[in-house]
Design a protein around this motif. Structure first.
Motif, short mmCIF file in Angstrom:
data_model
loop_
_atom_site.label_atom_id
_atom_site.label_comp_id
_atom_site.label_asym_id
_atom_site.label_seq_id
_atom_site.Cartn_x
_atom_site.Cartn_y
_atom_site.Cartn_z
N GLU A 162 7.62 -8.19 -4.98
CA GLU A 162 6.71 -8.45 -3.96
C GLU A 162 6.47 -10.22 -3.86
OE1 GLU A 162 2.84 -6.31 -4.11
OE2 GLU A 162 1.97 -7.86 -2.79
N ARG A 197 4.88 3.92 -13.61
CA ARG A 197 4.93 2.54 -14.41
C ARG A 197 5.83 1.74 -13.81
NH1 ARG A 197 3.01 4.59 -20.28
NH2 ARG A 197 4.48 3.02 -20.77
N MET A 229 7.54 -3.27 -8.11
CA MET A 229 6.63 -3.71 -7.25
C MET A 229 6.34 -5.03 -7.42
SD MET A 229 3.81 -1.69 -5.41
CE MET A 229 2.56 -2.72 -5.14
N MET A 230 5.88 -5.26 -8.84
CA MET A 230 5.60 -6.63 -9.47
C MET A 230 6.79 -7.62 -9.27
SD MET A 230 3.70 -7.61 -12.73
CE MET A 230 4.51 -8.44 -14.17
N ILE A 278 0.94 -1.18 0.21
CA ILE A 278 0.00 -0.16 0.09
C ILE A 278 0.80 0.99 0.03
CG2 ILE A 278 -1.64 1.30 1.36
CD1 ILE A 278 -2.56 -0.98 2.54
N PHE A 311 0.61 6.33 -7.00
CA PHE A 311 -0.52 7.03 -7.31
C PHE A 311 -0.23 8.66 -7.28
CE2 PHE A 311 -2.72 3.53 -8.16
CZ PHE A 311 -3.33 2.83 -7.04
N LEU A 348 2.29 1.65 -3.25
CA LEU A 348 1.12 2.36 -4.25
C LEU A 348 0.79 3.74 -3.87
CD1 LEU A 348 -1.36 -0.58 -4.28
CD2 LEU A 348 -0.36 0.27 -6.14
N LEU A 395 5.83 0.15 -10.38
CA LEU A 395 4.72 -0.73 -10.57
C LEU A 395 5.49 -1.91 -10.89
CD1 LEU A 395 1.15 0.38 -11.95
CD2 LEU A 395 1.72 -0.67 -9.85
N ILE A 396 6.14 -1.96 -12.00
CA ILE A 396 6.84 -3.21 -12.30
C ILE A 396 7.74 -3.81 -11.44
CG2 ILE A 396 8.17 -4.17 -14.27
CD1 ILE A 396 6.95 -2.45 -16.16
N ASN A 434 4.96 9.82 -14.85
CA ASN A 434 4.02 9.08 -15.25
C ASN A 434 4.81 7.64 -15.62
OD1 ASN A 434 1.74 7.52 -16.76
ND2 ASN A 434 1.06 9.80 -16.47
N TRP A 444 13.92 -2.83 -17.31
CA TRP A 444 12.97 -3.47 -16.54
C TRP A 444 12.84 -5.03 -16.48
CZ3 TRP A 444 8.32 -5.59 -18.66
CH2 TRP A 444 7.98 -4.91 -20.04
N LYS A 445 13.00 -5.50 -18.02
CA LYS A 445 12.54 -6.71 -18.34
C LYS A 445 13.79 -7.54 -17.63
CE LYS A 445 11.98 -4.98 -22.70
NZ LYS A 445 12.19 -4.93 -24.10
N PHE A 450 1.36 9.32 -10.61
CA PHE A 450 0.50 9.37 -11.68
C PHE A 450 -0.44 10.37 -11.61
CE2 PHE A 450 0.84 5.79 -14.25
CZ PHE A 450 0.84 4.46 -13.61
N ILE A 460 12.63 -7.98 -14.08
CA ILE A 460 11.47 -8.91 -13.49
C ILE A 460 12.38 -10.33 -13.97
CG2 ILE A 460 9.51 -9.94 -14.07
CD1 ILE A 460 8.48 -7.62 -14.83
#
Lengths: 292, 638, 147
Positions: A132, A122, A128-129, A100, A107, A103, A125-126, A118, A262-263, A110, A266
């Motif tokens: 996490e 993004r 975080m993905m 949170i 936000f 996020l 977010l990646i 922006n 970023w690729k 954003f 991940i």
């Protein structure tokens, strides 16, 4: 229920209050050590505090009415997550609270119409993905050892966690790299003196909102390092040394590697993180099966 | 004693109301009928909840009614297939019609006593159907007016629309209260009818095409039901749900459950049967909300949960769980590349249904409770999201989420409701996250070696879920064009009632999650499902962890409060964003570039088309889905 | 010295903008960040975002094309802020001051606090200029009037 006479009950409270400060000192140590690795003098260790105080006193420019609230949300939820850790609460809940916090930051970024902000959001977010699921899996691997998701149960096992889950500990390295925004995974907005997309996710923050974001960042670092120190819960000093060791490894990697895309982030985080932890879990299961 | 009245009210009243709507082609009458139905349904459900479970034997004439209606239905499906020359529909309808006719006339059918069993699970489903369903039909009153206005339809088709919407509410109640597999199957196919008719309501080429896809996939599930009835009749000796649930896990019973699970997969659009739900999004939004997110698709979950105690601990159970887990992961990943708002919501629905099936398949007390929690909260939140999406689409005339920016100025109320709705789908301390937390706890503690695979699928799916919801939220949070204050928004009464009721429900249930667990979820756990799950005023404690519900809510409010205080005290001037100094003073949304031209600031959405192609992943996913379902059937044989 | 003033002196974040210089001064500025001169030990960080910068270091002469951008960047910096004009071109326009498109030194567009002459200005002079700016910032922070 709560024993106010016992001094031990106050330790978590003190820890929570000290969390941003500890994090700030760690950032200061980070800059000093990085400088020394680069044959420079580097700023004093308390430099981050000068930065934060100065930022607080700047003329406030904001991107929207919502931004300061969300910036404080980042700080507030980081403290909330650390509170959960300090009081020995549920690890999964702690990780979701960290999410949170992240996020809120995303936000807030954003919210403004800036392209840099922006795209930084993004990428965050990646990021975080990426980290996490690895952290969740690490918490689950601890569950397999202690039988509970509560941090408090880690203090009740006889062996240090590091000897049972060494690979999980190693899997925390990419997580810490991403969270501290260090190379090679600082795609969303780097630490000081490095630029990515101007300041990436931090572009539209200035003055007191940036100070709040910094405080939140420090708290998160303290949180992750505290989590790492749990891997030797028997002895506090060894735990702290462990946290420092992890921190130092991250610094070395930061100074050795350039920023990657970023690729790669991940792929590497998931491959390294998942493989290490799953190997550890399989090892645990195998040991139980063989011994019985 | 008056349970039978309540059954008649929940099943019969909506159906009659639907017929009335169809007969009286009058707008005011429709509003009155829908409002009355809502009151009756919600009241009846609450009375049922207070009364508790019971059994009831209706008059034998209803057996004949069901039989006649069922055969008529199947003939109608056959006719639909012939009309559109769709061989799949024809074949599958025939595959149901003839065996059913033979079963009833040739083999004499099978009687079940009692015919109606109301247990806690049915009551819970009834509450969801009544409350969420009624609010959605109320919403449809305004939506269909706007919809027909947009399409310049002169002769209103609303009578037909509301007939099927209300019929669905009745049919769903019939489904959850029936004790005979045959009756369940009948009501199941009535919902298929409603789905088919409502998807093709607009009668465009694509609507008809997608409705036929929905029809044949759901009919495929119906075939599974027919197979189950035959197995029950010939080999197991009963088609009573109560009896079947008590059977031991003999292989032939397991085969019956496998066919029923198969039917559930088709109804809940799990992979490989996902295509029809995605295609169903062409229907008007209330249809998507009612049938395809919060009510009809729950029927599949209901079926699996109903029988879960019977196949607890068998490989079949974990096979079904695997189908759910795989679906959850792959829909989450696919939603990242989806650009249409309802498409993303469709993926989210299928994914969360997969998560519920995963929990039902793991079949431990904690996972069963997790499935129920997810069911309740998902219905409310997803219904709300679809309704908001419908309003926004009608106002801004675009379905693409990338273009949903600056909405806070144009539609402040709806946007804020939608933002809270989206937050409730994946953030603590809302109920969906509580369910997910319980699910992760339950999977980690599952008594099967397959848990590692399921964990990985859930973790990856969960990460992807956060990604696609957060980036959609990002679009919605983009500042409105500067200079415009928060606009004033006109919301017709049906919209306000439905949106704010569902929003309040979502928040209240989230805050009172402990009470929801204690009052609704835990009593619904079947006999023998004992686990240490203790929801109290402070936290929800399980054997493995503790979800600090109230401290969390207090924390959220406190953090928001302090944040607002700091923002007010420090204040700040709103400055234009940084664009390398090329801001234009008079138009803060554009910047100056070569040859002194002004370019508006635009950032497109985050999509990973370069990394993976949605259609290819979809196709591989369908193939993989077929394999996983086959594996599930194999577990019965081996 | 008050805490806020001390913090401001210990952490001046520098934003560097090139108005069209030959890059000679720019190279010298960046050289100041290298390990040999290492201005980071004074807390100076090279920030690209004006919203987070305290000191604007400008090189190159102001001309009709970049005056809008320069003004915009200066406006996007929150107070307290200062401007250092580095190099002859930024100070007065140097040999380009008569050119038709050149307005002259940077002070034609934004108020300058410290001038660092030189062509190209040496890193030592630049660091000297930063020290002067810090003294000025201290006075501003403590409320004295400065010219």
């Amino acid at each position: 229920m709560v024993d106010f006479a016992n001094l031990y009950t106050y330790i978590p409270v003190v820890l929570v209050i000290l969390a941003p400060i500890i994090g700030g000192i760690m950032m200061g140590i980070d800059r000093k050590l990085t400088a020394r690795m680069q044959s420079r003098m580097g700023p004093p260790i308390v430099q981050p505090f000068y930065d934060a105080i100065k930022l607080w006193g700047k003329e406030p420019f904001i991107a929207s009415q919502l931004q300061p609230i969300l910036a404080f949300g980042y700080f507030g939820f980081s403290i909330a997550a650390f509170t959960l850790l300090a009081f020995g609460q549920d690890m999964l809940l702690m990780i979701f609270t960290m999410a949170i916090a992240d996020l809120c930051l995303i936000f807030a970024a954003f919210n403004s119409k800036s392209p840099y902000s922006n795209i930084g959001a993004r990428r965050e977010l990646i990021a975080m993905m990426s980290y996490e699921p690895v952290m969740l899996l690490a918490a689950i691997s601890v569950f397999f050892v202690t039988g509970s998701f509560m941090v408090g149960s880690i203090y009740e096992i006889s062996q240090p966690l590091l000897t049972i889950l060494p690979l999980t500990f190693l899997a925390l390295i990419p997580v810490l790299i991403i969270d501290m925004k260090k190379s090679p995974f600082d795609v969303s907005g780097s630490g000081h003196a490095h630029q990515e997309l101007v300041r990436g996710i931090y572009t539209e923050f200035s003055g007191y909102t940036l100070a709040l974001v910094e405080l939140g960042h420090w708290t998160k670092i303290t949180l992750l390092l505290a989590f790492a120190s749990l891997f030797w819960s028997q002895n506090l000093i060894v735990g702290v040394v462990l946290a420092f060791a992890l921190f130092f490894v991250v610094l070395v990697i930061d100074n050795s590697y350039p920023r990657l895309d970023w690729k790669t982030m991940i792929k590497t985080t998931w491959t390294v993180g998942f493989l290490l932890i799953i190997a550890n879990i399989v090892g645990l299961i195998a040991r139980v099966v063989i011994l019985s | 004693m008056y349970g039978d009245t309540l059954i008649a009210l929940t099943v019969g009243f909506p159906s009659l109301a639907g017929i009335l709507c169809y007969a009286l082609n009058n707008r005011v009458a429709r509003r009155l009928i829908v409002a009355l139905t809502a009151v009756v349904l919600i009241g009846s459900s609450i009375l049922l909840y207070q009364g508790g479970g019971f059994e009831y034997e209706p008059a034998p004439v209803f057996d004949y009614v069901v039989l006649i209606l069922d055969l008529a239905l199947l003939v109608y499906f056959l006719y639909a297939g012939l009309k559109y020359s769709n061989w799949l529909v024809i074949g599958l309808a025939a595959l149901q019609l003839f065996p059913v006719a033979y079963f009833e006339f040739g083999l004499g059918g099978m009687s079940v006593e009692p015919m109606i069993v109301v247990n806690e699970l049915s009551i819970m489903m009834s509450l969801i159907i009544s409350i969420v369903g009624s609010l959605i039909v109320v919403y449809a009153l305004s939506y269909m007016d706007e919809h027909e206005h947009h399409l310049h339809i002169e002769k209103s088709k609303q009578p037909r629309f509301f007939f099927f919407m209300l019929l669905l509410l009745g049919a769903m109640h019939g489904l959850v209260f029936s004790n005979s597999l045959y009756w369940v199957y009948f009501f199941w196919e009535v919902t298929t009818l409603c789905s088919y008719e409502l998807i093709r309501h607009d009668n465009t080429e694509i609507a008809v095409k997608n409705s036929l896809t929905a029809l044949w996939m759901n009919l495929l599930g119906g075939v599974g039901f027919v197979a189950a009835i035959y197995i029950g009749f010939l080999f197991v000796g009963t088609i009573s749900l109560e009896e079947l649930t008590k059977r031991s896990a003999a292989p032939i019973s397991l085969l019956l459950f496998a066919t029923l699970a198969f039917a559930a997969f088709t109804k809940s659009a799990q992979f490989p049967f996902n295509k029809w739900l995605q295609g169903a999004m062409v229907a008007p939004t209330p249809v998507s909300a009612l049938l395809h997110s919060s009510t009809m698709v729950n029927a599949g979950i209901f079926l699996i949960l109903r029988f879960a105690p019977a196949f607890r601990g068998t490989p079949l159970s974990y096979g079904a769980a695997l189908v759910g887990a795989f679906t959850f992961m792959i829909t989450a990943v696919l939603a990242i590349n989806e650009r249409v708002s309802k498409g993303i919501l469709a993926y989210s629905t299928i994914g969360n249904l997969g998560l519920m099936i995963l929990c039902a398949g793991i079949n431990t007390p904690l996972s069963y409770a997790a499935a129920l929690t997810l069911l309740v909260f998902h219905s409310v939140s997803k219904g709300l999201l679809f309704l908001c999406a419908g309003v926004i689409e009608n106002r801004v005339h675009t379905r693409f989420v990338e273009e949903w920016e600056g909405l806070l100025a144009k539609l402040p109320r709806t946007t804020i409701v939608m933002i809270v709705g989206m937050l409730s789908m994946f953030l603590p301390p809302f109920g969906m996250l509580l369910g997910k937390w319980m699910a992760i706890d339950a999977i980690s503690a599952a008594p099967t070696m397959g848990l590692l695979i399921m964990l990985m699928l859930v973790l990856i799916g969960s990460a992807a879920t956060t990604l696609y919801y957060a980036k959609w939220l990002g679009h919605m949070l983009v500042l409105p064009q500067s200079g415009k204050k928060l606009g004033n928004e006109e919301l017709p009464l049906p919209y306000s009632i439905s949106l704010f009721s569902l929003l309040s429900l979502s928040v209240v249930l989230g805050v009172a999650a402990s009470s929801v667990l204690g009052a609704v979820v835990l009593p619904t756990l079947p006999m023998g499902y004992i686990s240490y799950i203790s929801p109290n005023l402070f936290t929800i404690e399980t054997s493995y962890g503790s979800f600090l519900l109230y401290p969390f809510w207090v924390g959220v409010v406190a953090i928001f409060f302090v944040g607002v205080l700091i923002a007010l005290r420090k204040g700040g001037i709103v400055k234009a964003p940084y664009v390398s100094g090329e801001n234009i003073v008079d138009s803060p949304d554009a910047f100056m570039t070569t040859a002194d031209t002004q370019v508006p600031m635009q950032v497109s959405g985050l999509f990973m088309d370069n990394e993976f192609s949605a259609s290819r992943v979809l196709n591989y996913g369908v193939v993989a889905g077929v394999l996983v379902v086959m594996i599930m059937f194999l577990t019965v044989v081996l | 010295m008050k805490t806020m003033t001390k913090a401001r002196l210990k952490s001046p974040w520098v934003m560097h903008f090139d108005c069209g210089s030959c890059n000679g001064c720019d190279i010298e500025i960046l050289a100041a960040l290298t390990p040999k001169f290492d201005v980071e030990r004074f807390g100076i960080v090279n920030i690209g975002d004006p919203k987070q910068a305290d000191v604007l270091v400008v090189t190159g002469p102001a001309n009709k094309r970049n005056q809008r951008v320069l003004k915009n960047l200066y406006d996007q910096m929150p107070q307290p802020k200062a401007v250092i004009a580095v190099g002859e071109c930024a100070c007065s326009g140097a040999i380009f001051h008569n050119c038709p498109n050149t307005l002259g030194g940077v002070d034609k567009v934004i108020p300058v606090d410290v001038y660092v002459p030189g062509c190209a200005a040496r890193p030592e002079s630049i660091i000297d200029g930063v020290v002067l700016v810090l003294q000025k910032l201290q006075k501003v922070s403590e409320g004295e009037k400065v010219d």
